[in-house]
Design a protein around this motif. Structure first.
Motif, PDB file in Angstrom:
ATOM      1  N   ILE A 100       4.413   1.481   8.516  1.00 21.02           N
ATOM      2  CA  ILE A 100       4.263   2.836   9.051  1.00 21.02           C
ATOM      3  C   ILE A 100       4.739   2.894  10.502  1.00 21.02           C
ATOM      4  N   LEU A 101       4.359   1.902  11.301  1.00 14.50           N
ATOM      5  CA  LEU A 101       4.787   1.883  12.705  1.00 14.50           C
ATOM      6  C   LEU A 101       6.289   1.638  12.824  1.00 14.50           C
ATOM      7  N   LYS A 102       6.860   0.852  11.904  1.00  7.21           N
ATOM      8  CA  LYS A 102       8.304   0.625  11.900  1.00  7.21           C
ATOM      9  C   LYS A 102       9.032   1.924  11.545  1.00  7.21           C
ATOM     10  N   TYR A 103       8.452   2.688  10.613  1.00  7.48           N
ATOM     11  CA  TYR A 103       9.013   3.993  10.243  1.00  7.48           C
ATOM     12  C   TYR A 103       9.066   4.901  11.471  1.00  7.48           C
ATOM     13  N   GLN A 104       8.005   4.856  12.286  1.00 12.34           N
ATOM     14  CA  GLN A 104       7.950   5.691  13.484  1.00 12.34           C
ATOM     15  C   GLN A 104       9.068   5.321  14.456  1.00 12.34           C
ATOM     16  N   LYS A 105       9.263   4.017  14.673  1.00 11.67           N
ATOM     17  CA  LYS A 105      10.323   3.589  15.594  1.00 11.67           C
ATOM     18  C   LYS A 105      11.700   3.968  15.058  1.00 11.67           C
ATOM     19  N   LYS A 106      11.922   3.704  13.764  1.00 16.07           N
ATOM     20  CA  LYS A 106      13.226   3.955  13.151  1.00 16.07           C
ATOM     21  C   LYS A 106      13.599   5.431  13.215  1.00 16.07           C
ATOM     22  N   ASN A 107      12.622   6.299  12.950  1.00 16.96           N
ATOM     23  CA  ASN A 107      12.888   7.732  12.914  1.00 16.96           C
ATOM     24  C   ASN A 107      12.528   8.449  14.213  1.00 16.96           C
ATOM     25  N   GLN A 108      12.123   7.694  15.217  1.00 17.27           N
ATOM     26  CA  GLN A 108      11.768   8.226  16.534  1.00 17.27           C
ATOM     27  C   GLN A 108      10.795   9.395  16.419  1.00 17.27           C
ATOM     28  N   CYS A 109       9.714   9.160  15.694  1.00 14.87           N
ATOM     29  CA  CYS A 109       8.681  10.188  15.492  1.00 14.87           C
ATOM     30  C   CYS A 109       7.626  10.096  16.580  1.00 14.87           C
ATOM     31  N   THR A 110       7.040  11.216  16.893  1.00 13.43           N
ATOM     32  CA  THR A 110       5.870  11.215  17.757  1.00 13.43           C
ATOM     33  C   THR A 110       4.668  10.840  16.894  1.00 13.43           C
ATOM     34  N   ASN A 111       3.548  10.551  17.532  1.00 14.13           N
ATOM     35  CA  ASN A 111       2.330  10.248  16.772  1.00 14.13           C
ATOM     36  C   ASN A 111       1.934  11.437  15.897  1.00 14.13           C
ATOM     37  N   THR A 112       2.134  12.646  16.410  1.00 12.60           N
ATOM     38  CA  THR A 112       1.788  13.848  15.650  1.00 12.60           C
ATOM     39  C   THR A 112       2.648  13.969  14.397  1.00 12.60           C
ATOM     40  N   ALA A 113       3.952  13.780  14.546  1.00 10.45           N
ATOM     41  CA  ALA A 113       4.858  13.884  13.396  1.00 10.45           C
ATOM     42  C   ALA A 113       4.549  12.796  12.369  1.00 10.45           C
TER      43      ALA A 113
ATOM     44  N   ARG B 209     -10.309   9.602   4.230  1.00 15.84           N
ATOM     45  CA  ARG B 209     -11.369   9.009   5.032  1.00 15.84           C
ATOM     46  C   ARG B 209     -11.633   7.557   4.643  1.00 15.84           C
ATOM     47  N   HIS B 210     -11.560   7.256   3.360  1.00 20.86           N
ATOM     48  CA  HIS B 210     -11.880   5.918   2.890  1.00 20.86           C
ATOM     49  C   HIS B 210     -10.643   5.127   2.496  1.00 20.86           C
ATOM     50  N   SER B 211      -9.476   5.549   2.951  1.00 22.61           N
ATOM     51  CA  SER B 211      -8.253   4.820   2.644  1.00 22.61           C
ATOM     52  C   SER B 211      -8.219   3.516   3.411  1.00 22.61           C
ATOM     53  N   PHE B 212      -7.566   2.551   2.811  1.00 25.01           N
ATOM     54  CA  PHE B 212      -7.438   1.250   3.443  1.00 25.01           C
ATOM     55  C   PHE B 212      -5.969   0.885   3.497  1.00 25.01           C
ATOM     56  N   TYR B 213      -5.514   0.481   4.666  1.00 23.29           N
ATOM     57  CA  TYR B 213      -4.140   0.039   4.842  1.00 23.29           C
ATOM     58  C   TYR B 213      -4.166  -1.404   5.309  1.00 23.29           C
ATOM     59  N   ASP B 214      -3.445  -2.272   4.608  1.00 25.20           N
ATOM     60  CA  ASP B 214      -3.373  -3.658   5.039  1.00 25.20           C
ATOM     61  C   ASP B 214      -2.388  -3.769   6.204  1.00 25.20           C
TER      62      ASP B 214
ATOM     63  N   SER C 142       0.835  -1.207   0.000  1.00 24.57           N
ATOM     64  CA  SER C 142       0.000   0.000   0.000  1.00 24.57           C
ATOM     65  C   SER C 142       0.866   1.251   0.000  1.00 24.57           C
ATOM     66  N   ILE C 143       1.960   1.201   0.721  1.00 24.40           N
ATOM     67  CA  ILE C 143       2.879   2.343   0.793  1.00 24.40           C
ATOM     68  C   ILE C 143       3.498   2.602  -0.577  1.00 24.40           C
ATOM     69  N   ASP C 144       3.836   1.539  -1.307  1.00 26.02           N
ATOM     70  CA  ASP C 144       4.389   1.700  -2.656  1.00 26.02           C
ATOM     71  C   ASP C 144       3.383   2.382  -3.586  1.00 26.02           C
ATOM     72  N   VAL C 145       2.132   2.014  -3.457  1.00 23.89           N
ATOM     73  CA  VAL C 145       1.079   2.617  -4.284  1.00 23.89           C
ATOM     74  C   VAL C 145       0.961   4.113  -3.969  1.00 23.89           C
ATOM     75  N   ILE C 146       1.037   4.461  -2.694  1.00 22.35           N
ATOM     76  CA  ILE C 146       0.980   5.871  -2.291  1.00 22.35           C
ATOM     77  C   ILE C 146       2.182   6.626  -2.869  1.00 22.35           C
ATOM     78  N   ARG C 147       3.364   6.010  -2.788  1.00 20.11           N
ATOM     79  CA  ARG C 147       4.571   6.661  -3.332  1.00 20.11           C
ATOM     80  C   ARG C 147       4.452   6.864  -4.842  1.00 20.11           C
ATOM     81  N   LEU C 148       3.943   5.855  -5.542  1.00 21.10           N
ATOM     82  CA  LEU C 148       3.762   5.982  -6.991  1.00 21.10           C
ATOM     83  C   LEU C 148       2.800   7.116  -7.327  1.00 21.10           C
ATOM     84  N   ASN C 149       1.719   7.219  -6.573  1.00 26.79           N
ATOM     85  CA  ASN C 149       0.766   8.310  -6.793  1.00 26.79           C
ATOM     86  C   ASN C 149       1.442   9.664  -6.625  1.00 26.79           C
TER      87      ASN C 149
END
Length: 106
Positions: free
Chosen positions: A72-85, A60-65, A38-45
């Protein structure tokens, strides 16, 4: 009932060949993957249709498998992002991220 997924590789390859041949090189690395997430599709768009980071997109109607959620959660850990970021980066709701963390116990 057998639900098949769209063949995103074929769809995006045809769009690139017919309408945006100048962007084939930028998308080649993503399209050469064995399977698109799904992330690849978003990047292509973003690449093909010039969707800017600050553009408000109706998600609103997006779907993430599950794989996309974990990525996405791994990205947060790797980059030490807050939920807001993280929510700003992926254009998601902070509540969605919190819900995913609770559901997947991360």
């Amino acid at each position: 009932m057998n639900k098949s997924k769209p063949n995103y590789k074929r769809i995006y390859s045809e769009i690139l060949q017919e309408k945006h041949p100048e962007k084939i090189e930028k998308c080649e690395r993503i399209l050469n993957k064995a399977e698109l997430t799904s992330i690849d599709v978003i990047r292509l768009n973003k690449i093909i249709f010039n969707i800017q980071e600050d553009t408000k997109v109706n998600r609103r109607h997006s779907f993430y498998d599950k794989n996309a959620v974990f990525e996405i959660l791994k990205y947060q850990k790797k980059n030490q992002c807050t939920n807001t970021a993280l929510s700003k980066h992926f254009h998601l709701s902070r509540n969605t991220i919190t819900k995913w963390k609770r559901l997947f116990s991360i």
